[in-house]
Design an enzyme around this catalytic site. Structure first.
Site, PDB file in Angstrom:
ATOM      1  N   HIS A 487       0.831  -1.207   0.000  1.00 44.16           N
ATOM      2  CA  HIS A 487       0.000   0.000   0.000  1.00 44.16           C
ATOM      3  C   HIS A 487       0.867   1.259   0.000  1.00 44.16           C
ATOM      4  CE1 HIS A 487      -3.676   2.322   1.183  1.00 44.16           C
ATOM      5  NE2 HIS A 487      -2.753   3.132   1.686  1.00 44.16           N
ATOM      6  N   GLU A 488       1.797   1.321   0.926  1.00 40.93           N
ATOM      7  CA  GLU A 488       2.648   2.517   1.009  1.00 40.93           C
ATOM      8  C   GLU A 488       3.557   2.644  -0.207  1.00 40.93           C
ATOM      9  OE1 GLU A 488       1.850   4.686   3.035  1.00 40.93           O
ATOM     10  OE2 GLU A 488       0.565   3.412   4.252  1.00 40.93           O
ATOM     11  N   HIS A 491       1.679   4.355  -2.904  1.00 40.84           N
ATOM     12  CA  HIS A 491       1.767   5.815  -2.777  1.00 40.84           C
ATOM     13  C   HIS A 491       3.100   6.319  -3.322  1.00 40.84           C
ATOM     14  CE1 HIS A 491      -1.886   6.632  -0.615  1.00 40.84           C
ATOM     15  NE2 HIS A 491      -1.572   5.885   0.420  1.00 40.84           N
ATOM     16  N   HIS A 494       3.199   6.318  -7.055  1.00 45.06           N
ATOM     17  CA  HIS A 494       2.375   7.430  -7.531  1.00 45.06           C
ATOM     18  C   HIS A 494       3.208   8.710  -7.581  1.00 45.06           C
ATOM     19  CE1 HIS A 494      -1.457  10.094  -6.753  1.00 45.06           C
ATOM     20  NE2 HIS A 494      -0.905  10.346  -7.904  1.00 45.06           N
TER      21      HIS A 494
END
Length: 542
Positions: A487-488, A491, A494
């Site tokens: 998940h991190e 980010h 992104h």
């Protein structure tokens, strides 16, 4: 790789401050190990003075504003201040000390005042209006148009259209809120670090996995104690609540955890956030009212995907209605299981995780702790980087960070197919004292195209709180931990893979805050794919 990260715009190389303060050296990555509390206020004062002088010059261009004369220049200023402050904000979360905390608290009102000055600057506001209304606006790139539109919205949300006492009151509220929110976070960190459970009888460890016991033993040893020490940090607290057979100790841990930073529990009143919460809510309501919003929720949703507070409330109520029946059924099944199998007639809050784990093992012969040895962190990282390479055509290469903030920090570069550096990121993955709990990604440096046409590569912070290595064992993760890491990293990708050349809207910047979770949740899907699982898993011994 220093050349990759040299910036341009606000300060040329000849204009760079001659001070030895590392926070003012923007020629490369932050020199974290050299940053001390005494340098923070000095650096911010210098950065704000430089920025204010530059803004005064920009104001003279506002009557005939263009992208180049106003918007581009102000973007440079905003990035400059962010570059100076980003390492401070990060260190405040991962390397907390009394001295550093005091320095941050002294600076927050100054930083808030500066942002209020910019946000309420009518000359700048009018300059952006001129740009938006000009014949040249449609010729701007979509990124630059987005920056102008965002700026006009943010001027209004900063109180630029307020007058007289309301204008000054808005500034006062923003300044106080920045201080209160920082104090809230510090109180929670202090409360989490302060309370510990020391055990000296091995019989009280019954049911706990060996990895958790070893961590507790190491924690006690680090504190020069015999026995075992458990804390409210997630790697200690969560497995304790799931596996400890001693119900009274589970109750102690639970009550200490859920009453952190409150007027209840074993540390009642010592780090109490209750009055802060009341004050924050009142100030937010007043701030929203000054701008003509019915309530703070309406104000907070400006610039987000959700259209209204009513839309959010309807979504949450619908979700709750759909989930409640299933949740009630599962709770009743858990109560029945605890009674039939263990004779537990009254299930309390500190029993839920414990008996849920027992029920899962009974139904599926599965335990999260049993699979930890199959997710050693080095193997998980290797698989994660494989997924990134296969999906996005980028290679992750570990490199040397010349000036890390802690010995646990790892540093990596993201490479394009031709071997050029696309960006870089820092991993700080282990729980420890004086580090904020949870997991997050933050912007260190944003991508931008420099005046000479070259690209300033982005950099990111990725922070988690996993169980650290103990003895000769690597950090061993649960699958939930693996999902968190993916998940991190989503980010991070992104932010690092952006091809937008304007820092105000590059990567995570300028993205609606309820949309920013899409890339991170997208990457989570590969934690369940067979090919990826084969790459991220493997017993650490065999």
């Amino acid at each position: 790789m220093i050349e990759t990260f040299i910036r341009g715009g606000l300060l040329s190389q000849n204009d760079q401050p001659t001070t030895e303060n590392p926070l003012l050296d923007l020629s490369g990555l932050p020199r974290f190990a050299e940053i001390s509390a005494g340098q923070v206020e000095e650096a911010l004062d210098a950065a704000l003075a430089t920025s204010r002088a530059k803004i005064a010059a920009i104001e003279t261009q506002c009557p005939t504003a263009s992208w180049a004369s106003v918007a581009s220049e102000l973007q440079d200023i905003e990035e400059y201040v962010e570059r100076v402050w980003a390492p401070v904000s990060h260190l405040n979360a991962v390397r907390d000390t009394d001295q550093f905390r005091a320095a941050v608290e002294a600076c927050l009102p100054k930083l808030s005042a500066f942002h209020s000055e910019v946000g309420q600057n009518l000359s700048l506001f009018e300059g952006y209006r001129q740009i938006a209304d000009s014949d040249d606006f449609n010729a701007l790139s979509s990124a630059r148009q987005k920056i102008v539109k965002n700026a006009l919205r943010d001027f209004r949300l900063s109180g630029a259209e307020l007058e007289g006492p309301d204008r000054e009151r808005f500034r006062e509220i923003v300044s106080e809120l920045s201080t209160l929110c920082n104090q809230f976070d510090q109180n929670l960190m202090d409360a989490t670090d302060h309370w510990v459970l020391d055990i000296d009888s091995e019989s009280d460890l019954q049911g706990l996995p060996q990895s958790v016991v070893e961590l507790a033993r190491q924690t006690a040893k680090d504190a020069s104690l015999d026995g075992w020490r458990f804390s409210l940090q997630a790697p200690s607290y969560i497995p304790f609540m799931m596996f400890c057979e001693n119900r009274s100790l589970r109750q102690k841990m639970y009550e200490a955890y859920v009453t952190r930073a409150s007027d209840q529990g074993p540390d009642a009143g010592q780090f109490d956030n209750g009055p802060l919460m009341v004050r924050i809510l009142r100030l937010r309501a007043e701030m929203a009212s000054l701008l003509g919003f019915a309530h703070y929720a309406q104000y907070a949703l400006e610039g987000r995907m959700a259209g209204s507070a009513e839309e959010v409330s309807t979504f949450l109520r619908t979700l709750a209605d759909c989930a409640k029946a299933a949740g009630a059924k599962e709770l009743e099944s858990l109560r029945h299981f605890a009674l039939e199998e263990y004779g537990e007639e009254h299930l309390e809050a500190w029993d839920i995780a414990f008996y849920s784990e027992k029920l899962k093992q009974s139904l599926y012969s599965f335990s999260d702790e049993a699979i930890r040895p199959y997710f050693p962190l080095p193997k998980v990282l290797e698989g994660l980087f494989f997924v990134a390479r296969k999906l996005f055509g980028v290679t992750v290469r570990q490199a040397v960070c010349a000036s890390p903030w802690h010995e646990d920090v790892q540093y990596f570069e993201l490479l394009n197919e031709d071997g050029s550096v696309r960006g870089c990121f820092f991993l700080d993955l282990y729980a420890r004292a004086h580090k904020r709990g949870g997991a997050w990604m933050a912007d260190c440096i944003a991508r931008r195209r420099l005046a000479d046409g070259s690209i300033q590569s982005p950099a990111a912070f990725l922070t988690c709180n996993f169980i650290p290595p103990v003895g000769d064992k690597p950090s061993l993760l649960t699958h939930d931990d693996v999902v968190t890491l993916f998940h991190e990293f989503g980010h991070g990708l992104h932010h690092l893979l952006t091809q937008v050349d304007e820092p105000a809207v590059a990567g995570i910047n300028g993205v609606p805050w309820d949309a920013v979770e899409l890339p991170s949740q997208f990457l989570e899907n590969w934690c369940w794919e067979t090919e990826a699982l084969n790459k991220i898993s493997g017993h650490y011994e065999t």
